[in-house]
Design a protein around this motif. Sequence first.
Motif, mmCIF file in Angstrom:
data_model
loop_
_atom_site.group_PDB
_atom_site.id
_atom_site.type_symbol
_atom_site.label_atom_id
_atom_site.label_comp_id
_atom_site.label_asym_id
_atom_site.label_seq_id
_atom_site.Cartn_x
_atom_site.Cartn_y
_atom_site.Cartn_z
ATOM 1 N N CYS A 158 0.819 -1.199 0.000
ATOM 2 C CA CYS A 158 0.000 0.000 0.000
ATOM 3 C C CYS A 158 0.858 1.257 0.000
ATOM 4 C CB CYS A 158 -0.916 -0.003 1.227
ATOM 5 S SG CYS A 158 -2.012 1.419 1.320
ATOM 6 N N TYR A 159 2.036 1.170 0.627
ATOM 7 C CA TYR A 159 2.861 2.366 0.778
ATOM 8 C C TYR A 159 4.283 2.213 0.221
ATOM 9 C CZ TYR A 159 -0.914 3.685 3.958
ATOM 10 O OH TYR A 159 -2.140 3.976 4.486
ATOM 11 N N ILE A 160 4.997 1.179 0.617
ATOM 12 C CA ILE A 160 6.403 1.048 0.237
ATOM 13 C C ILE A 160 6.521 0.113 -0.972
ATOM 14 C CG2 ILE A 160 8.707 0.375 0.989
ATOM 15 C CD1 ILE A 160 7.843 1.004 3.830
ATOM 16 N N HIS A 161 6.940 0.681 -2.091
ATOM 17 C CA HIS A 161 6.985 -0.061 -3.350
ATOM 18 C C HIS A 161 8.430 -0.297 -3.796
ATOM 19 C CE1 HIS A 161 2.605 0.613 -4.320
ATOM 20 N NE2 HIS A 161 2.820 1.529 -3.376
ATOM 21 N N VAL A 167 11.097 -0.685 -6.677
ATOM 22 C CA VAL A 167 11.324 -0.317 -8.073
ATOM 23 C C VAL A 167 12.526 -1.136 -8.525
ATOM 24 C CG1 VAL A 167 11.808 1.542 -9.694
ATOM 25 C CG2 VAL A 167 10.484 2.011 -7.615
ATOM 26 N N PHE A 168 12.262 -2.204 -9.222
ATOM 27 C CA PHE A 168 13.293 -3.188 -9.533
ATOM 28 C C PHE A 168 14.465 -2.568 -10.286
ATOM 29 C CE2 PHE A 168 9.448 -5.730 -8.941
ATOM 30 C CZ PHE A 168 9.915 -6.647 -8.012
ATOM 31 N N GLY A 169 15.651 -2.897 -9.793
ATOM 32 C CA GLY A 169 16.870 -2.394 -10.403
ATOM 33 C C GLY A 169 17.227 -0.981 -9.985
ATOM 34 N N MET A 170 16.354 -0.356 -9.168
ATOM 35 C CA MET A 170 16.604 1.037 -8.789
ATOM 36 C C MET A 170 16.566 1.256 -7.273
ATOM 37 S SD MET A 170 14.464 3.022 -11.776
ATOM 38 C CE MET A 170 15.111 4.626 -11.301
ATOM 39 N N GLY A 171 15.543 0.724 -6.600
ATOM 40 C CA GLY A 171 15.452 0.926 -5.163
ATOM 41 C C GLY A 171 14.018 0.862 -4.673
ATOM 42 N N TYR A 172 13.605 1.879 -3.888
ATOM 43 C CA TYR A 172 12.272 1.881 -3.290
ATOM 44 C C TYR A 172 11.653 3.278 -3.396
ATOM 45 C CZ TYR A 172 13.770 -2.486 -1.087
ATOM 46 O OH TYR A 172 14.230 -3.760 -0.862
ATOM 47 N N LYS A 173 10.315 3.307 -3.329
ATOM 48 C CA LYS A 173 9.612 4.581 -3.300
ATOM 49 C C LYS A 173 8.374 4.445 -2.421
ATOM 50 C CE LYS A 173 6.667 3.848 -7.381
ATOM 51 N NZ LYS A 173 6.229 4.412 -8.683
ATOM 52 N N PHE A 174 7.904 5.572 -1.919
ATOM 53 C CA PHE A 174 6.674 5.638 -1.137
ATOM 54 C C PHE A 174 5.581 6.151 -2.056
ATOM 55 C CE2 PHE A 174 3.513 7.450 1.627
ATOM 56 C CZ PHE A 174 3.516 6.646 2.761
ATOM 57 N N GLU A 175 4.552 5.358 -2.222
ATOM 58 C CA GLU A 175 3.435 5.736 -3.088
ATOM 59 C C GLU A 175 2.170 5.184 -2.474
ATOM 60 O OE1 GLU A 175 3.881 6.346 -7.538
ATOM 61 O OE2 GLU A 175 2.916 4.378 -7.415
ATOM 62 N N VAL A 176 1.135 5.973 -2.411
ATOM 63 C CA VAL A 176 -0.076 5.594 -1.684
ATOM 64 C C VAL A 176 -1.072 4.923 -2.610
ATOM 65 C CG1 VAL A 176 -1.977 6.414 -0.244
ATOM 66 C CG2 VAL A 176 0.265 7.509 -0.106
ATOM 67 N N ASN A 177 -1.410 3.672 -2.287
ATOM 68 C CA ASN A 177 -2.504 2.985 -2.957
ATOM 69 C C ASN A 177 -3.749 3.109 -2.102
ATOM 70 O OD1 ASN A 177 -0.761 2.213 -4.943
ATOM 71 N ND2 ASN A 177 -0.648 0.065 -4.360
ATOM 72 N N THR A 178 -4.869 3.464 -2.690
ATOM 73 C CA THR A 178 -6.100 3.617 -1.936
ATOM 74 C C THR A 178 -6.533 2.283 -1.352
ATOM 75 O OG1 THR A 178 -6.788 5.400 -3.406
ATOM 76 C CG2 THR A 178 -8.479 4.395 -2.036
#
Length: 231
Positions: free
Chosen positions: A213-216, A218-229
């Motif tokens: 839901c929050y911590i995604h 990103v393959f080959g790059m790292g991580y991002k925070f993005e909000v899924n409803t």
Amino acid sequence: MTNILIVDDEAVLGEVLAAYFIKEGWQPTAVTTGAEALKEIKKSSYDLMILDLMLPDLSGEDICQLTREISDIPIIMLTAKTKEDDLINGLMIGADDYIKKPFSSREVVVRIKTLLRRKEPSLTKALQFNNGHLLIDLNNKTVQVNGKMISLTPNEYYLLVKMAEHVGRVYSRTELLKALPGDEHYLEGYQRNIDTHIKNLRKKLNEDPRQPCYIHTVFGMGYKFEVNTLD
């Protein structure tokens, strides 16, 4: 006054560290056994703990785990262990930094200052997502999920805040390492530490890593925070 608990069975080493801490204006308390350490944690308020892994009664790992059940106090481990798996295990069970023996007292002081700086209040009060489902109180450094407080280690907290303050931005593991206390040490190549912290953080946020839901990732790059409803 900054109160620091020193846990090491070498009394002389504890005295040396205590002398350096007093010069910094800190109030040190030194104990030599795990039982004494746990007693101190339960009865007194400390800002940081220096924890040797090799003690006569309990292992440092056991003390770390037991401490994490009752406190989120920053923990710096002192260790003669040099294998990467041993060091990663220390982080997995709740340590925030580790210092390999032999070390200089000045190095310990610098590491402590780095951790303590992370505890300074933020000007922003809170971050919230999904209508308050996730609430990050930046002043009190607490996190709530669905109205319930969750216990995060300082490393987990700083990673969450780092990403949540910049929704959608992709962070490499190296960038995230720099956000952690003791970053000058972490940059030695232990990038797997980030994966360990993210895994633990997702569990505490009750996330399914396959559909976060929050911590995604990103393959080959790292991580991002993005909000899924939420459904």
